[in-house]
Motif scaffolding. Structure first.
Motif, PDB file in Angstrom:
ATOM      1  N   ASN A  77       0.853  -1.178   0.000  1.00 22.13           N
ATOM      2  CA  ASN A  77       0.000   0.000   0.000  1.00 22.13           C
ATOM      3  C   ASN A  77       0.895   1.236   0.000  1.00 22.13           C
ATOM      4  O   ASN A  77       1.515   1.546   1.006  1.00 22.13           O
ATOM      5  CB  ASN A  77      -0.903  -0.010   1.239  1.00 22.13           C
ATOM      6  N   VAL A  78       0.942   1.934  -1.136  1.00 28.11           N
ATOM      7  CA  VAL A  78       1.839   3.091  -1.224  1.00 28.11           C
ATOM      8  C   VAL A  78       1.420   4.230  -0.315  1.00 28.11           C
ATOM      9  O   VAL A  78       2.197   5.141  -0.071  1.00 28.11           O
ATOM     10  CB  VAL A  78       2.029   3.586  -2.679  1.00 28.11           C
ATOM     11  N   THR A  84      10.435   3.118  -6.173  1.00 28.32           N
ATOM     12  CA  THR A  84       9.650   4.193  -6.772  1.00 28.32           C
ATOM     13  C   THR A  84       8.861   4.942  -5.710  1.00 28.32           C
ATOM     14  O   THR A  84       8.779   6.174  -5.732  1.00 28.32           O
ATOM     15  CB  THR A  84       8.702   3.648  -7.859  1.00 28.32           C
ATOM     16  N   SER A  85       8.280   4.208  -4.767  1.00 27.24           N
ATOM     17  CA  SER A  85       7.528   4.853  -3.694  1.00 27.24           C
ATOM     18  C   SER A  85       8.434   5.762  -2.876  1.00 27.24           C
ATOM     19  O   SER A  85       8.056   6.888  -2.529  1.00 27.24           O
ATOM     20  CB  SER A  85       6.881   3.797  -2.794  1.00 27.24           C
ATOM     21  N   SER A  86       9.633   5.303  -2.582  1.00 30.38           N
ATOM     22  CA  SER A  86      10.590   6.116  -1.822  1.00 30.38           C
ATOM     23  C   SER A  86      11.031   7.331  -2.624  1.00 30.38           C
ATOM     24  O   SER A  86      11.123   8.443  -2.089  1.00 30.38           O
ATOM     25  CB  SER A  86      11.814   5.281  -1.444  1.00 30.38           C
ATOM     26  N   LEU A 109      14.222   3.860   2.476  1.00 30.70           N
ATOM     27  CA  LEU A 109      14.181   2.406   2.327  1.00 30.70           C
ATOM     28  C   LEU A 109      14.788   1.678   3.532  1.00 30.70           C
ATOM     29  O   LEU A 109      14.387   0.559   3.852  1.00 30.70           O
ATOM     30  CB  LEU A 109      14.961   1.976   1.078  1.00 30.70           C
ATOM     31  N   SER A 110      15.731   2.321   4.185  1.00 29.89           N
ATOM     32  CA  SER A 110      16.526   1.693   5.237  1.00 29.89           C
ATOM     33  C   SER A 110      15.655   1.108   6.351  1.00 29.89           C
ATOM     34  O   SER A 110      14.721   1.740   6.821  1.00 29.89           O
ATOM     35  CB  SER A 110      17.500   2.708   5.824  1.00 29.89           C
ATOM     36  N   GLY A 111      16.009  -0.106   6.748  1.00 27.38           N
ATOM     37  CA  GLY A 111      15.305  -0.779   7.830  1.00 27.38           C
ATOM     38  C   GLY A 111      14.063  -1.519   7.379  1.00 27.38           C
ATOM     39  O   GLY A 111      13.555  -2.363   8.087  1.00 27.38           O
ATOM     40  N   ARG A 112      13.573  -1.197   6.175  1.00 29.37           N
ATOM     41  CA  ARG A 112      12.379  -1.860   5.651  1.00 29.37           C
ATOM     42  C   ARG A 112      12.697  -2.735   4.450  1.00 29.37           C
ATOM     43  O   ARG A 112      12.048  -3.742   4.237  1.00 29.37           O
ATOM     44  CB  ARG A 112      11.341  -0.823   5.241  1.00 29.37           C
ATOM     45  N   LYS A 114      18.534  10.385   0.424  1.00 21.90           N
ATOM     46  CA  LYS A 114      17.212  10.424   1.062  1.00 21.90           C
ATOM     47  C   LYS A 114      16.379   9.199   0.703  1.00 21.90           C
ATOM     48  O   LYS A 114      15.639   8.679   1.540  1.00 21.90           O
ATOM     49  CB  LYS A 114      16.482  11.715   0.691  1.00 21.90           C
ATOM     50  N   VAL A 115      16.482   8.729  -0.533  1.00 20.53           N
ATOM     51  CA  VAL A 115      15.761   7.514  -0.922  1.00 20.53           C
ATOM     52  C   VAL A 115      16.290   6.325  -0.129  1.00 20.53           C
ATOM     53  O   VAL A 115      15.512   5.515   0.385  1.00 20.53           O
ATOM     54  CB  VAL A 115      15.861   7.265  -2.449  1.00 20.53           C
TER      55      VAL A 115
END
Length: 164
Positions: free
Chosen positions: A32-33, A50-52, A81-84, A76-77
């Motif tokens: 879910n974006v 892409t979402s990030s 994303l980091s941790g997920r 920043k992207v």
């Protein structure tokens, strides 16, 4: 002929590509974006990268991001994303470039027709089928039109949806 001249002859356009996967990885879907605060009231899936990227570039759906360099965008992207997700954004370019230069979709002062080719492959019916690539392309189309003034007739979509 030197390397740069050969590259310019082979690829006459300047092309920048941001990718999220190494050759040994597959893309990661976000179910879910909306979890990235992206405008998608239907709660459709999308790609993690892409979402990030869209979260970094335009969080309120119509305003361009603050002045960011290519390096800022990638950093920043990656943080988003980091941790997920294990993806690490990568930048490729058809020309040598300075990553501290401003992140641009089209050069400032561009007076020609802006064109875009967007490719979304969900690998329908194959092992590892994805569900967010088509949605990613549609979200990117909206970003290009809303923020950068691209016209719909100058955007080409290639999707494995049987229509494009």
């Amino acid at each position: 002929m030197d390397f740069l001249a050969a590259a310019e002859k082979a690829i006459p356009a300047e092309v920048h590509m941001i990718s999220g996967c190494m050759d040994s990885q597959t893309s990661a879907d976000v179910s879910n974006v909306a979890s990235f605060s992206l405008p998608d009231p239907a709660g459709k899936a999308g790609g993690a990268l892409t979402s990030s990227l869209l979260k970094v570039l335009y969080s309120d759906h119509h305003a361009p991001a603050e002045d960011l360099s290519f390096q800022d965008v990638l950093t920043k992207v990656k943080a988003t994303l980091s941790g997920r997700y294990t993806q690490i954004p990568q930048l490729s370019s058809s020309r040598p470039m300075d990553i501290s230069s401003p992140f641009e979709i089209a050069p400032k002062g561009c007076t020609g027709t802006k064109r875009a080719l967007l490719i979304g492959i969900n690998y329908i019916g194959q092992q590892g089928q994805l569900s967010g690539c088509h949605n990613d392309v549609l979200n990117m189309v909206e970003y290009l039109k809303d923020v950068h003034g691209f016209e719909a007739q100058n955007i080409t979509l290639l999707l494995d949806d049987g229509q494009h």
